[in-house]
Design an enzyme around this catalytic site. Structure first.
Site, mmCIF file in Angstrom:
data_model
loop_
_atom_site.group_PDB
_atom_site.id
_atom_site.type_symbol
_atom_site.label_atom_id
_atom_site.label_comp_id
_atom_site.label_asym_id
_atom_site.label_seq_id
_atom_site.Cartn_x
_atom_site.Cartn_y
_atom_site.Cartn_z
ATOM 1 C CE LYS A 46 -49.133 102.690 34.333
ATOM 2 N NZ LYS A 46 -48.444 101.431 34.564
ATOM 3 C CE LYS B 112 -52.975 101.538 33.996
ATOM 4 N NZ LYS B 112 -51.930 100.586 34.196
HETATM 5 C C1 PBG Z 1 -47.798 98.687 35.994
HETATM 6 C C2 PBG Z 1 -49.265 98.762 35.923
HETATM 7 C C3 PBG Z 1 -50.106 99.437 36.807
HETATM 8 C C4 PBG Z 1 -51.392 99.233 36.363
HETATM 9 C C5 PBG Z 1 -51.315 98.432 35.228
HETATM 10 N N1 PBG Z 1 -49.976 98.179 34.962
HETATM 11 C C6 PBG Z 1 -49.843 100.115 38.065
HETATM 12 C C7 PBG Z 1 -49.022 101.269 38.258
HETATM 13 O O1 PBG Z 1 -48.507 101.950 37.353
HETATM 14 O O2 PBG Z 1 -48.844 101.542 39.447
HETATM 15 C C8 PBG Z 1 -52.609 99.796 37.020
HETATM 16 C C9 PBG Z 1 -53.867 99.144 36.692
HETATM 17 C C10 PBG Z 1 -54.994 99.465 37.575
HETATM 18 O O3 PBG Z 1 -54.970 100.347 38.450
HETATM 19 O O4 PBG Z 1 -56.001 98.784 37.396
HETATM 20 N N2 PBG Z 1 -47.353 97.393 35.710
#
Ligand code: PBG
Length: 316
Positions: A188, A241
């Site tokens: 991520k 992601k």
């Molecule tokens: C954190 C989380 C995020 C997303 C999914 N889970 C946000 C972040 O790290 O700020 C982002 C998903 C998206 O942008 O669609 N719980």
């Protein structure tokens, strides 16, 4: 090369990559209250639902052919320790129970993180201005157990703390959930493409950023280390992601590991397509299906996408 491209039937016959509704997971935002449907301004077509509305939305999703959802909770109140995340009566825990009762065949995945629940918006417990890894891991494991207790079909930790997969797997096994899979958000990235999500989830960090725990967008080899560690720690599926700017990473993880791979087409990827389509600059349906097909072609088995419902309708 043109001989096999001449007719639709020939192209269908030799197409290498299949995109079907069964590959798609719809992210859903749950809020407290009743009869609430709040549109998210930066994500046209996406709403935040209270539980009763969420259950109604799930019927529509199933009718369109989408069989899986991932839940994000937005609690009525936030605090320093993100206690709403592991509250037995928290918004996600209640939503899971309601969804599984009304739609037992729907696969309900939960996002396990603290950022939507903390007053400072960081993904964990903050000590001396920094997210403390090991305290956070304990809180995440507690959160995952509460989701499994509520009946979640799988838990998906998105916090990027070290060692959280092992801790969550261990706790699930200890507390009577040996059959609950863990879908690890392994690679991520600290991405600008999460902007619209943070509006939807009210989770923009109050100070600093997430670069101390999320990955540097410049790194690909590091993604393999993250994914391998998560598999060693017990992850059943690993995730990359965002998706489209990281197709090379999806491909690399696919070639390196045998577990199923998920990819998350994030909020910014969705909003870009919606904005361009709104301006008449892109054929939305064609562009969205092309992006999703590319994510599958890169090697993703599963795609989390805000387009799930619409794409499923287009694909029928
Ligand atoms: C954190 C989380 C995020 C997303 C999914 N889970 C946000 C972040 O790290 O700020 C982002 C998903 C998206 O942008 O669609 N719980």
């Amino acid at each position: 090369m043109r001989r096999l491209r001449r007719t639709k039937a020939l192209r269908d016959l030799v197409r290498e990559t299949e995109l079907s509704p069964r590959h798609l997971v719809q992210p859903l935002f749950v809020v407290s209250g009743e009869g609430v449907r709040e549109p998210v301004e930066s994500m046209p077509g996406i709403e935040r639902f209270s539980i009763n509305e969420l259950v109604a939305e799930a019927s529509e999703l199933q009718a369109s052919g989408v069989e899986a959802v991932v839940l994000f909770g937005i609690p009525a109140a936030k605090d320093e320790t993100g206690s709403g995340a592991y509250d037995e009566e928290g918004v996600v825990q209640l939503a899971v129970r309601a969804l599984k009762e009304a739609h037992p065949e729907l696969t309900v995945i939960t996002d396990v993180c603290l950022c939507e629940y903390t007053s400072h918006g960081h993904c964990g417990f903050v000590r001396d201005g920094e997210v403390d890894n090991d305290i956070t891991v304990e809180l995440l494991a507690k959160t995952a157990i509460s989701h499994a207790d509520a009946g979640a079909d799988a838990v998906a930790p998105s916090d990027m703390m070290d060692g959280r997969i092992a801790a969550i797997r261990h706790q699930l096994d200890e507390e009577g959930h040996p059959n609950t899979p863990v879908i690890a958000y392994s690679a991520k990235y600290a991405s600008a493409f999460y902007g619209p999500f943070r509006e939807a989830a009210e989770s923009t960090p109050e100070f600093g950023d997430r670069r101390g725990y999320q990955m540097d967008p410049a790194n690909a080899r590091e993604a393999l280390r993250e994914a391998r560690l998560d598999v060693e720690e017990g992850a059943d599926m690993v995730m990359v992601k965002p998706a489209l700017p990281y197709l090379d990473v999806i491909r690399a993880v696919r070639e390196d590991l045998d577990v199923p791979i998920a990819a998350y087409q994030v909020s910014g990827e969705y909003s870009m397509l919606k904005a361009a389509a709104h301006n008449g600059w892109l054929d939305e349906r064609a562009a969205a299906l092309e992006a999703l097909t590319s994510i599958r072609r890169a090697g993703a088995d599963v795609i989390l996408t805000y387009y799930a419902k619409e794409a499923a309708t287009w694909l029928r």
